[in-house]
Design an enzyme around this catalytic site. Structure first.
Site, PDB file in Angstrom:
ATOM      1  N   GLY A  98       1.525  -3.763  10.751  1.00  0.00           N
ATOM      2  CA  GLY A  98       1.517  -2.316  10.934  1.00  0.00           C
ATOM      3  C   GLY A  98       2.841  -1.612  11.102  1.00  0.00           C
ATOM      4  O   GLY A  98       2.904  -0.386  10.995  1.00  0.00           O
ATOM      5  N   GLU A 105       1.371 -10.257  11.884  1.00  0.00           N
ATOM      6  CA  GLU A 105       1.058 -10.236  10.440  1.00  0.00           C
ATOM      7  C   GLU A 105       1.747  -9.076   9.740  1.00  0.00           C
ATOM      8  O   GLU A 105       1.080  -8.211   9.170  1.00  0.00           O
ATOM      9  CB  GLU A 105      -0.458 -10.067  10.250  1.00  0.00           C
ATOM     10  CG  GLU A 105      -1.325 -11.075  10.952  1.00  0.00           C
ATOM     11  CD  GLU A 105      -2.801 -10.680  10.947  1.00  0.00           C
ATOM     12  OE1 GLU A 105      -3.127  -9.489  10.760  1.00  0.00           O
ATOM     13  OE2 GLU A 105      -3.632 -11.565  11.119  1.00  0.00           O
ATOM     14  N   PRO A 106       3.075  -9.016   9.744  1.00  0.00           N
ATOM     15  CA  PRO A 106       3.718  -7.884   9.088  1.00  0.00           C
ATOM     16  C   PRO A 106       3.631  -7.996   7.568  1.00  0.00           C
ATOM     17  O   PRO A 106       3.617  -9.095   7.030  1.00  0.00           O
ATOM     18  CB  PRO A 106       5.184  -7.978   9.542  1.00  0.00           C
ATOM     19  CG  PRO A 106       5.383  -9.390   9.953  1.00  0.00           C
ATOM     20  CD  PRO A 106       4.045 -10.003  10.257  1.00  0.00           C
ATOM     21  N   GLY A 107       3.566  -6.882   6.907  1.00  0.00           N
ATOM     22  CA  GLY A 107       3.541  -6.868   5.445  1.00  0.00           C
ATOM     23  C   GLY A 107       4.534  -5.849   4.929  1.00  0.00           C
ATOM     24  O   GLY A 107       5.576  -6.182   4.370  1.00  0.00           O
ATOM     25  N   ARG A 108       4.227  -4.584   5.202  1.00  0.00           N
ATOM     26  CA  ARG A 108       5.053  -3.496   4.672  1.00  0.00           C
ATOM     27  C   ARG A 108       6.511  -3.633   5.112  1.00  0.00           C
ATOM     28  O   ARG A 108       7.425  -3.413   4.334  1.00  0.00           O
ATOM     29  CB  ARG A 108       4.490  -2.159   5.159  1.00  0.00           C
ATOM     30  CG  ARG A 108       5.058  -0.953   4.425  1.00  0.00           C
ATOM     31  CD  ARG A 108       4.618   0.352   5.093  1.00  0.00           C
ATOM     32  NE  ARG A 108       3.218   0.462   5.334  1.00  0.00           N
ATOM     33  CZ  ARG A 108       2.368   1.147   4.561  1.00  0.00           C
ATOM     34  NH1 ARG A 108       2.796   1.757   3.493  1.00  0.00           N
ATOM     35  NH2 ARG A 108       1.090   1.207   4.877  1.00  0.00           N
ATOM     36  N   TYR A 115      -3.148   8.654  -0.857  1.00  0.00           N
ATOM     37  CA  TYR A 115      -2.828   9.051   0.532  1.00  0.00           C
ATOM     38  C   TYR A 115      -1.897  10.255   0.601  1.00  0.00           C
ATOM     39  O   TYR A 115      -1.499  10.655   1.698  1.00  0.00           O
ATOM     40  CB  TYR A 115      -2.123   7.916   1.285  1.00  0.00           C
ATOM     41  CG  TYR A 115      -2.725   6.549   1.131  1.00  0.00           C
ATOM     42  CD1 TYR A 115      -3.979   6.246   1.674  1.00  0.00           C
ATOM     43  CD2 TYR A 115      -2.037   5.531   0.474  1.00  0.00           C
ATOM     44  CE1 TYR A 115      -4.519   4.980   1.541  1.00  0.00           C
ATOM     45  CE2 TYR A 115      -2.568   4.258   0.341  1.00  0.00           C
ATOM     46  CZ  TYR A 115      -3.811   4.000   0.873  1.00  0.00           C
ATOM     47  OH  TYR A 115      -4.344   2.740   0.749  1.00  0.00           O
ATOM     48  N   CYS A 142      -5.371  10.625 -17.139  1.00  0.00           N
ATOM     49  CA  CYS A 142      -6.141  11.872 -17.264  1.00  0.00           C
ATOM     50  C   CYS A 142      -6.751  12.297 -15.930  1.00  0.00           C
ATOM     51  O   CYS A 142      -7.987  12.312 -15.780  1.00  0.00           O
ATOM     52  CB  CYS A 142      -7.225  11.696 -18.304  1.00  0.00           C
ATOM     53  SG  CYS A 142      -6.520  11.175 -19.856  1.00  0.00           S
ATOM     54  N   GLU A 143      -5.933  12.567 -14.960  1.00  0.00           N
ATOM     55  CA  GLU A 143      -6.384  13.030 -13.647  1.00  0.00           C
ATOM     56  C   GLU A 143      -5.306  13.952 -13.093  1.00  0.00           C
ATOM     57  O   GLU A 143      -4.112  13.660 -13.240  1.00  0.00           O
ATOM     58  CB  GLU A 143      -6.506  11.854 -12.656  1.00  0.00           C
ATOM     59  CG  GLU A 143      -7.439  10.766 -13.044  1.00  0.00           C
ATOM     60  CD  GLU A 143      -8.801  10.840 -12.367  1.00  0.00           C
ATOM     61  OE1 GLU A 143      -9.002  11.677 -11.472  1.00  0.00           O
ATOM     62  OE2 GLU A 143      -9.656  10.032 -12.772  1.00  0.00           O
TER      63      GLU A 143
HETATM   64  N1  LLP Z   1      -3.168  -7.501   9.079  1.00  0.00           N
HETATM   65  C1  LLP Z   1      -4.336  -6.914   8.732  1.00  0.00           C
HETATM   66  C2  LLP Z   1      -5.586  -7.450   9.259  1.00  0.00           C
HETATM   67  C3  LLP Z   1      -4.332  -5.788   7.879  1.00  0.00           C
HETATM   68  O1  LLP Z   1      -5.499  -5.226   7.546  1.00  0.00           O
HETATM   69  C4  LLP Z   1      -3.113  -5.291   7.385  1.00  0.00           C
HETATM   70  C5  LLP Z   1      -3.077  -4.121   6.489  1.00  0.00           C
HETATM   71  C6  LLP Z   1      -1.919  -5.952   7.752  1.00  0.00           C
HETATM   72  C7  LLP Z   1      -1.988  -7.049   8.612  1.00  0.00           C
HETATM   73  C8  LLP Z   1      -0.554  -5.547   7.264  1.00  0.00           C
HETATM   74  O2  LLP Z   1      -0.202  -4.283   7.662  1.00  0.00           O
HETATM   75  P1  LLP Z   1       1.291  -3.756   7.331  1.00  0.00           P
HETATM   76  O3  LLP Z   1       2.253  -4.563   8.187  1.00  0.00           O
HETATM   77  O4  LLP Z   1       1.527  -3.964   5.911  1.00  0.00           O
HETATM   78  O5  LLP Z   1       1.245  -2.338   7.726  1.00  0.00           O
HETATM   79  N2  LLP Z   1      -2.856   0.539   1.308  1.00  0.00           N
HETATM   80  C9  LLP Z   1      -2.317   1.230   2.449  1.00  0.00           C
HETATM   81  C10 LLP Z   1      -2.174   0.335   3.651  1.00  0.00           C
HETATM   82  C11 LLP Z   1      -3.432  -0.448   4.004  1.00  0.00           C
HETATM   83  C12 LLP Z   1      -3.233  -1.423   5.151  1.00  0.00           C
HETATM   84  C13 LLP Z   1      -4.309  -2.435   5.205  1.00  0.00           C
HETATM   85  N3  LLP Z   1      -4.141  -3.466   6.179  1.00  0.00           N
HETATM   86  C14 LLP Z   1      -1.014   1.906   2.033  1.00  0.00           C
HETATM   87  O6  LLP Z   1      -0.638   1.847   0.876  1.00  0.00           O
HETATM   88  O7  LLP Z   1      -0.376   2.527   2.874  1.00  0.00           O
END
Ligand code: LLP
Length: 419
Positions: A239, A273-276, A316, A341-342
């Site tokens: 997150g 669990e970082p992603g972004r 978003y 086409c949107e």
């Molecule tokens: N763990 C779980 C259980 C999650 O559902 C998520 C993201 C993450 C970790 C990773 O979160 P992050 O660190 O990446 O914020 N598509 C949207 C974001 C959807 C997030 C879904 N879950 C966007 O483009 O902003």
């Protein structure tokens, strides 16, 4: 910080010219910097090095095998949400004992695959899911390690579509439901509850919601301890946000300083669990200006990428910085739109931009996360190629799709075949 900079007026990824890649590979093309990814991974490694932990990169952000291989090489685990993601994680060489699996709707087949692979923890989101896992465990004569995903009822103050730890969302269990499951634990003979999980949302730019949520989790762990239940792992999800425009997100170090003093007392090991944060600023989408036009006094810049390649703006209303590949003098105010086409197929509206001309390369920044991974073939556009810059070398890590890729897997009933 990222590794996309102008050198001699031209945008480079690490040492490599973006123009050269675009000319060779064509557009649209995603370009990722492995130096940026490694730098972001190190920020987490450093911040939490003195506390027992497991980092699980959330692969929904970007699931290209090469990106996952970078994580595996650094010793990171993976957070998955489907059988397909499990397949990818294993294919990239992730240690199954470092895989955690969340999601409200795991099918029996997916659960069986995860249990067969011997993954570390399944994050259970309902009692029926727990029953399903217990049944599979019984059939396979296996004790399955799980964590209960809690919905702590916290507002992370992010876009409503990605606020997952709020009351009323589909995610996780309430504290009361989780407590009930602990009390019923003896009924589930093939399950071992090893931890608690939460994930309150994405693109969070304040530490407050983490602090509040972790406090609630820690109080709950205390309550469980008093009832003689022990918990080994606390998973706080992902997150942490990134800078798209002018946001100032917390650093991993600030996150550690805020939550570790709270978690320490529980004796629990930590999962994050970082992603972004890891990949968001490590990617760009390079497009070409097909045409420019003026309609009703409005400037339109029409590029060859559309909402099928990058849907975040349409979905978003997200902001992504737009840069030219070659620095330019002057500005215009324009909409940047794609070929789909949107009306929602745009990347910027009434934005002050360099005076882009037909044939220029236009770069959409901070598109390493939720960009290719959310792309589609809408309007039967092929999806972009993906390039990774690693150790000063340029690798094609996903070729551009072909028209044949578009129809692969489709067939026509014999009665309808004309040829
Ligand atoms: N763990 C779980 C259980 C999650 O559902 C998520 C993201 C993450 C970790 C990773 O979160 P992050 O660190 O990446 O914020 N598509 C949207 C974001 C959807 C997030 C879904 N879950 C966007 O483009 O902003």
């Amino acid at each position: 910080m990222n590794h996309f900079d102008f050198k001699n007026g031209h945008l480079h990824c690490e040492d490599i010219s973006v123009k050269e890649i675009a000319e060779k590979i064509g557009t649209p093309v995603y370009i990722y910097s492995s130096a940026t990814i490694n730098n972001n991974l190190e920020l987490f490694n450093e911040a939490f090095k003195d506390y027992p932990h497991l980092f699980c990169y959330s692969m929904k952000d970007n699931s290209n095998l090469s990106i996952l291989a970078i994580m595996a090489k650094k010793g990171w685990g993976i957070d998955i949400v489907s059988g397909g993601e499990l397949f990818r994680a294993l294919k990239a060489g992730t240690d199954p004992q470092k895989i955690v699996y969340a999601g409200v709707g795991k099918t029996t087949k997916e659960l069986e695959e995860a249990i067969d692979a011997g993954i570390f923890l399944i994050n259970v989101e309902s009692e029926q899911e727990l029953e399903a896992i217990d049944k599979i465990g019984k059939q396979k004569k296996k004790e399955v390690s799980i964590a209960l995903r809690i919905n702590p009822g916290i507002d992370p103050h992010t876009h409503s579509h990605i606020a997952t730890g709020k009351k009323g969302t589909k995610f996780g269990l309430s504290f009361a439901q989780a407590k009930e499951i602990f009390l019923k634990q003896p009924n589930y003979k093939n399950i071992k509850i090893e931890g608690l999980h939460m994930h309150i949302g994405s693109q969070i730019i304040s530490l407050k919601p983490y602090e509040e949520a972790v406090r609630k989790m820690v109080d709950f762990i205390d309550e469980l301890k008093k009832a003689n239940f022990s918990i080994q792992w606390l998973n706080i999800g992902g997150g942490i946000g990134i800078t798209y425009k002018d946001e100032i997100p917390p650093t991993p170090n600030q996150l550690a300083k805020t939550i570790l003093p709270l978690i320490e007392k529980t004796g629990c090991k930590l999962i994050i669990e970082p992603g972004r944060f890891i990949v968001g600023n490590a990617g760009i989408l390079v497009t070409k200006v097909l045409y420019t036009k003026i309609s009703e006094d409005k400037n339109f810049i029409i590029v060859d990428a559309g909402m099928n390649s990058l849907v975040r703006v349409a979905l978003y209303g997200s902001y992504h910085e737009i840069l030219p590949e070659e620095q330019k003098e002057g500005t215009i105010v324009a909409d940047v739109v794609g070929p789909i086409c949107e009306n929602t197929d745009f990347f910027a509206k009434s934005r002050e931009l360099p005076p882009f001309k037909q044939g220029d390369y236009l770069v959409i920044m901070s598109t390493g996360a939720f960009s290719f991974s959310m792309s589609s073939n809408y309007n039967s556009h092929t999806r972009p190629a993906e390039i990774l810059i690693d150790n000063s070398k340029c690798y094609l890590i996903r070729r551009r799709e072909s028209y044949l890729d578009l129809v692969q897997g489709e067939s026509i009933p014999p009665r309808l075949v004309l040829l």
